[in-house]
Motif scaffolding. Structure first.
Motif, mmCIF file in Angstrom:
data_model
loop_
_atom_site.group_PDB
_atom_site.id
_atom_site.type_symbol
_atom_site.label_atom_id
_atom_site.label_comp_id
_atom_site.label_asym_id
_atom_site.label_seq_id
_atom_site.Cartn_x
_atom_site.Cartn_y
_atom_site.Cartn_z
ATOM 1 N N PHE A 16 0.841 -1.198 0.000
ATOM 2 C CA PHE A 16 0.000 0.000 0.000
ATOM 3 C C PHE A 16 0.880 1.253 0.000
ATOM 4 C CE2 PHE A 16 -2.470 3.238 2.304
ATOM 5 C CZ PHE A 16 -3.678 3.212 1.628
ATOM 6 N N LEU A 17 1.902 1.238 0.856
ATOM 7 C CA LEU A 17 2.808 2.386 0.953
ATOM 8 C C LEU A 17 3.661 2.529 -0.310
ATOM 9 C CD1 LEU A 17 3.911 1.861 4.657
ATOM 10 C CD2 LEU A 17 2.262 3.545 3.794
ATOM 11 N N ALA A 18 4.098 1.410 -0.859
ATOM 12 C CA ALA A 18 4.910 1.446 -2.080
ATOM 13 C C ALA A 18 4.122 2.000 -3.260
ATOM 14 C CB ALA A 18 5.432 0.050 -2.405
ATOM 15 N N ALA A 19 2.803 1.908 -3.185
ATOM 16 C CA ALA A 19 1.950 2.426 -4.258
ATOM 17 C C ALA A 19 1.769 3.942 -4.147
ATOM 18 C CB ALA A 19 0.588 1.733 -4.229
ATOM 19 N N GLY A 20 2.440 4.539 -3.169
ATOM 20 C CA GLY A 20 2.396 5.994 -3.045
ATOM 21 C C GLY A 20 1.458 6.521 -1.986
ATOM 22 N N HIS A 21 0.829 5.643 -1.239
ATOM 23 C CA HIS A 21 -0.065 6.073 -0.164
ATOM 24 C C HIS A 21 0.737 6.278 1.117
ATOM 25 C CE1 HIS A 21 -3.629 5.329 -2.558
ATOM 26 N NE2 HIS A 21 -3.120 4.160 -2.909
ATOM 27 N N THR A 22 0.127 6.872 2.110
ATOM 28 C CA THR A 22 0.811 7.159 3.364
ATOM 29 C C THR A 22 0.169 6.381 4.513
ATOM 30 O OG1 THR A 22 -0.622 9.010 3.966
ATOM 31 C CG2 THR A 22 1.310 9.515 2.583
ATOM 32 N N HIS A 23 0.917 6.314 5.617
ATOM 33 C CA HIS A 23 0.376 5.716 6.839
ATOM 34 C C HIS A 23 -0.881 6.468 7.279
ATOM 35 C CE1 HIS A 23 4.544 4.228 7.045
ATOM 36 N NE2 HIS A 23 4.033 3.217 7.713
ATOM 37 N N THR A 24 -0.848 7.774 7.126
ATOM 38 C CA THR A 24 -1.985 8.604 7.531
ATOM 39 C C THR A 24 -3.221 8.274 6.704
ATOM 40 O OG1 THR A 24 -0.486 10.359 8.242
ATOM 41 C CG2 THR A 24 -2.782 10.988 7.842
ATOM 42 N N GLU A 25 -3.043 8.082 5.412
ATOM 43 C CA GLU A 25 -4.175 7.711 4.561
ATOM 44 C C GLU A 25 -4.778 6.377 5.009
ATOM 45 O OE1 GLU A 25 -3.818 8.926 0.061
ATOM 46 O OE2 GLU A 25 -1.883 8.193 0.789
ATOM 47 N N LEU A 26 -3.907 5.410 5.276
ATOM 48 C CA LEU A 26 -4.394 4.105 5.715
ATOM 49 C C LEU A 26 -5.129 4.229 7.042
ATOM 50 C CD1 LEU A 26 -4.656 1.100 5.323
ATOM 51 C CD2 LEU A 26 -2.336 0.814 6.229
ATOM 52 N N ALA A 27 -4.606 5.063 7.932
ATOM 53 C CA ALA A 27 -5.260 5.272 9.223
ATOM 54 C C ALA A 27 -6.643 5.892 9.041
ATOM 55 C CB ALA A 27 -4.387 6.161 10.113
ATOM 56 N N GLN A 28 -6.742 6.873 8.177
ATOM 57 C CA GLN A 28 -8.030 7.530 7.948
ATOM 58 C C GLN A 28 -9.039 6.579 7.305
ATOM 59 O OE1 GLN A 28 -6.709 10.872 5.622
ATOM 60 N NE2 GLN A 28 -6.469 12.190 7.427
ATOM 61 N N LEU A 29 -8.590 5.783 6.365
ATOM 62 C CA LEU A 29 -9.480 4.858 5.672
ATOM 63 C C LEU A 29 -9.941 3.704 6.562
ATOM 64 C CD1 LEU A 29 -7.634 4.677 2.241
ATOM 65 C CD2 LEU A 29 -9.883 5.697 2.664
ATOM 66 N N SER A 30 -9.062 3.271 7.469
ATOM 67 C CA SER A 30 -9.353 2.089 8.283
ATOM 68 C C SER A 30 -9.858 2.405 9.684
ATOM 69 C CB SER A 30 -8.098 1.223 8.405
ATOM 70 O OG SER A 30 -7.093 1.899 9.143
ATOM 71 N N GLY A 31 -9.557 3.612 10.175
ATOM 72 C CA GLY A 31 -9.916 3.943 11.551
ATOM 73 C C GLY A 31 -8.923 3.407 12.567
ATOM 74 N N VAL A 32 -7.770 2.954 12.096
ATOM 75 C CA VAL A 32 -6.721 2.415 12.964
ATOM 76 C C VAL A 32 -5.671 3.507 13.177
ATOM 77 C CG1 VAL A 32 -4.913 0.653 13.148
ATOM 78 C CG2 VAL A 32 -7.132 0.064 12.138
ATOM 79 N N GLU A 33 -5.181 3.623 14.414
ATOM 80 C CA GLU A 33 -4.176 4.644 14.732
ATOM 81 C C GLU A 33 -2.901 4.450 13.894
ATOM 82 O OE1 GLU A 33 -4.315 7.202 16.925
ATOM 83 O OE2 GLU A 33 -6.370 6.729 17.497
ATOM 84 N N VAL A 34 -2.288 5.551 13.503
ATOM 85 C CA VAL A 34 -1.061 5.519 12.706
ATOM 86 C C VAL A 34 0.025 4.718 13.431
ATOM 87 C CG1 VAL A 34 0.819 6.909 11.735
ATOM 88 C CG2 VAL A 34 -1.536 7.668 11.491
ATOM 89 N N ARG A 35 0.179 4.947 14.724
ATOM 90 C CA ARG A 35 1.213 4.254 15.499
ATOM 91 C C ARG A 35 0.994 2.741 15.453
ATOM 92 N NH1 ARG A 35 2.329 2.831 21.113
ATOM 93 N NH2 ARG A 35 4.582 2.952 21.400
ATOM 94 N N THR A 36 -0.247 2.317 15.530
ATOM 95 C CA THR A 36 -0.565 0.898 15.472
ATOM 96 C C THR A 36 -0.188 0.321 14.112
ATOM 97 O OG1 THR A 36 -2.352 1.180 17.064
ATOM 98 C CG2 THR A 36 -2.435 -0.799 15.690
ATOM 99 N N ILE A 37 -0.454 1.069 13.057
ATOM 100 C CA ILE A 37 -0.099 0.621 11.709
ATOM 101 C C ILE A 37 1.415 0.447 11.597
ATOM 102 C CG2 ILE A 37 -0.075 1.270 9.259
ATOM 103 C CD1 ILE A 37 -2.836 2.625 9.834
ATOM 104 N N TYR A 38 2.186 1.403 12.104
ATOM 105 C CA TYR A 38 3.644 1.288 12.100
ATOM 106 C C TYR A 38 4.080 0.026 12.837
ATOM 107 C CZ TYR A 38 5.115 5.850 10.241
ATOM 108 O OH TYR A 38 5.375 6.921 9.423
ATOM 109 N N ARG A 39 3.492 -0.216 14.001
ATOM 110 C CA ARG A 39 3.888 -1.360 14.827
ATOM 111 C C ARG A 39 3.548 -2.684 14.153
ATOM 112 N NH1 ARG A 39 1.715 -0.738 20.515
ATOM 113 N NH2 ARG A 39 3.325 -2.241 21.012
ATOM 114 N N ILE A 40 2.413 -2.744 13.488
ATOM 115 C CA ILE A 40 2.038 -3.964 12.760
ATOM 116 C C ILE A 40 2.988 -4.172 11.588
ATOM 117 C CG2 ILE A 40 0.263 -5.035 11.327
ATOM 118 C CD1 ILE A 40 -1.807 -3.548 13.135
ATOM 119 N N LYS A 41 3.233 -3.093 10.844
ATOM 120 C CA LYS A 41 4.117 -3.162 9.672
ATOM 121 C C LYS A 41 5.512 -3.642 10.060
ATOM 122 C CE LYS A 41 6.250 0.327 8.127
ATOM 123 N NZ LYS A 41 6.843 1.503 7.585
#
Length: 67
Positions: A16-41
């Motif tokens: 998702f990130l390699a396609a040019g999207h950001t952690h923030t975009e994923l957080a907004q779309l999913s409702g998951v905190e940015v920090r949590t996304i980083y930790r999962i990644k």
């Protein structure tokens, strides 16, 4: 993808990130905190069922659109 098949969530996030999207975009779309996304990644945590479901909903839907 077959139901119940194992899914590499960190790899999907990286794609998702390699396609040019950001952690923030994923957080907004999913409702998951940015920090949590980083930790999962980074493999620091295993997501809870609801978190995993929210992320997969976005990542698989976006992936089918060729994000």
């Amino acid at each position: 993808m077959a139901p119940g098949a194992p899914v590499d969530l960190p790899a999907l996030i990286h794609r998702f990130l390699a396609a040019g999207h950001t952690h923030t975009e994923l957080a907004q779309l999913s409702g998951v905190e940015v920090r949590t996304i980083y930790r999962i990644k980074n493999g620091e945590v295993l997501p809870q069922k609801g978190t995993r479901r929210a992320l997969l909903y976005v990542l698989l839907r976006e992936g089918s659109d060729g994000y």
